[in-house]
Design a protein around this motif. Structure first.
Motif, PDB file in Angstrom:
ATOM      1  N   PRO A 137     -30.020 137.634 -14.866  1.00 25.00           N
ATOM      2  CA  PRO A 137     -29.405 138.918 -15.229  1.00 25.00           C
ATOM      3  C   PRO A 137     -27.931 138.971 -14.871  1.00 25.00           C
ATOM      4  O   PRO A 137     -27.484 138.335 -13.921  1.00 25.00           O
ATOM      5  CB  PRO A 137     -30.205 139.941 -14.418  1.00 25.00           C
ATOM      6  N   PRO A 183     -24.967 141.675 -13.805  1.00 21.67           N
ATOM      7  CA  PRO A 183     -24.675 143.072 -13.431  1.00 21.67           C
ATOM      8  C   PRO A 183     -23.635 143.662 -14.379  1.00 21.67           C
ATOM      9  O   PRO A 183     -22.550 143.114 -14.549  1.00 21.67           O
ATOM     10  CB  PRO A 183     -24.128 142.946 -12.003  1.00 21.67           C
ATOM     11  N   SER A 234     -31.662 145.898 -21.341  1.00 21.18           N
ATOM     12  CA  SER A 234     -30.773 146.486 -20.348  1.00 21.18           C
ATOM     13  C   SER A 234     -31.459 147.696 -19.732  1.00 21.18           C
ATOM     14  O   SER A 234     -32.094 148.487 -20.433  1.00 21.18           O
ATOM     15  CB  SER A 234     -29.449 146.912 -20.989  1.00 21.18           C
ATOM     16  N   THR A 245     -28.266 146.267 -15.348  1.00 22.14           N
ATOM     17  CA  THR A 245     -28.135 144.839 -15.624  1.00 22.14           C
ATOM     18  C   THR A 245     -28.497 144.567 -17.081  1.00 22.14           C
ATOM     19  O   THR A 245     -29.167 145.376 -17.739  1.00 22.14           O
ATOM     20  CB  THR A 245     -29.058 144.003 -14.721  1.00 22.14           C
ATOM     21  N   GLU A 270     -30.250 141.331 -19.288  1.00 16.94           N
ATOM     22  CA  GLU A 270     -30.967 140.082 -19.092  1.00 16.94           C
ATOM     23  C   GLU A 270     -31.791 139.751 -20.330  1.00 16.94           C
ATOM     24  O   GLU A 270     -31.969 140.586 -21.224  1.00 16.94           O
ATOM     25  CB  GLU A 270     -31.885 140.170 -17.879  1.00 16.94           C
TER      26      GLU A 270
END
Length: 312
Positions: free
Chosen positions: A67, A69, A92, A96, A98
């Motif tokens: 992930p 930030p 999301s 984060t 990912e």
């Protein structure tokens, strides 16, 4: 990254939807989805900007390592992250970005702003006024122009629309007033088509500190008891910590009123779309008749105004 799927997700957004960048919270719209790029436009500035396919690939590759930030993203990368969150391959949570652990549903993103929520203050006032005008027109057409003749559901809708128009127009009025104050000089008036405004000054007095006030009274020989009174804030504290009843120290007058506790913006927006579709279905001939009738009405009104002014 499946570029074609991402473009399809962008194209399937509901018309009028916006995306918001996760850190700077800048709203933007996707204007076009081309073979090698997306074209977005920021709402606050009108600036158009391309988002290139290869940059999406770079960001997607970085997500292979885990992930990212969102708070650490540079401003230029933020729009890429917002758009990538539309993909079924990525997810999301607002904090984060990912790769989706499982196949996600495209379009489920916290960075999407729905069309009804994306409207500006002016657009909201316009829409609420349009709904109110349509509601009043229907009631007048049905011969139900008195609130007492309305069923409860219709009366509730009328009250909510009236409240929303008043609240929204008051907000816009305050903003317009602040801007006008910057343009108005002392003793100056500004004239528009519908009226005139001027700068008005009103003194709002608040007592100085108690010691300052009492010293000023002493200098003029005024007894303190002439100005000392009962502090309602202190009374409330006493009521909270003792068994003293409120009606022993307050004259209590109960007021009963209707309070709006909820608004269904989705239903309002759906109704607006229905009105828009009705207008679009008016054929050219009918539209011409409406325009001609409106022109005749305006011409008649203009003539009557000129006659009234000349007579005055």
């Amino acid at each position: 990254m499946d570029w074609n799927a991402l473009r399809d997700a962008c194209r399937s957004l509901e018309p009028g939807s916006e995306l918001v960048t996760p850190v700077s919270e800048r709203a933007f719209r996707i204007e076009d989805a081309l073979e090698d790029r997306l074209v977005i436009q920021f709402v606050d500035s009108g600036e158009e900007r391309p988002l290139h396919r290869e940059q999406f690939d770079v960001l997607a590759e970085q997500l292979e390592g885990g992930p990212i930030p969102l708070a650490e993203l540079p401003p230029g990368v933020e729009p890429y992250a917002s758009v990538l969150s539309l993909s079924a391959e990525h997810v999301s949570d607002g904090e984060t970005l990912e790769r989706a652990p499982e196949e996600a549903v495209a379009g489920e993103s916290p960075h999407i702003v729905s069309p009804e929520d994306a409207r500006t203050s002016l657009e909201r006032v316009h829409d609420d006024a349009t709904l109110l005008a349509d509601q009043l027109e229907r009631l007048e057409r049905d011969g139900r122009d008195e609130p007492s003749t309305l069923d409860t559901e219709t009366l509730t809708d009328l009250y909510v629309l009236l409240s929303d128009v008043q609240r929204g127009s008051d907000r816009v009025r305050r903003t317009a007033g602040e801007t006008l104050l910057e343009r108005l000089g002392p003793d100056q008036q500004l004239h528009g088509r519908f009226g005139t405004v001027r700068r008005t000054t009103r003194d709002r007095r608040q007592p100085r500190d108690e010691d300052v006030v009492l010293d000023a009274l002493d200098e003029h020989g005024i007894p303190h008891e002439w100005v000392l009174g009962i502090d309602s804030d202190k009374l409330d504290v006493v009521l909270a910590v003792t068994d003293l009843e409120p009606d022993a120290v307050y004259n209590v007058e109960q007021q009963v009123y209707v309070q709006k506790t909820g608004v269904d913006e989705g239903e309002k927006y759906s109704r607006l779309q229905g009105l828009a579709e009705r207008l679009e279905n008016v054929d050219a001939e009918a539209a011409g008749q409406i325009d001609e009738s409106l022109y005749d009405d305006l011409s008649d009104l203009e003539q009557r105004l000129e006659e009234a002014l000349s007579a005055g």
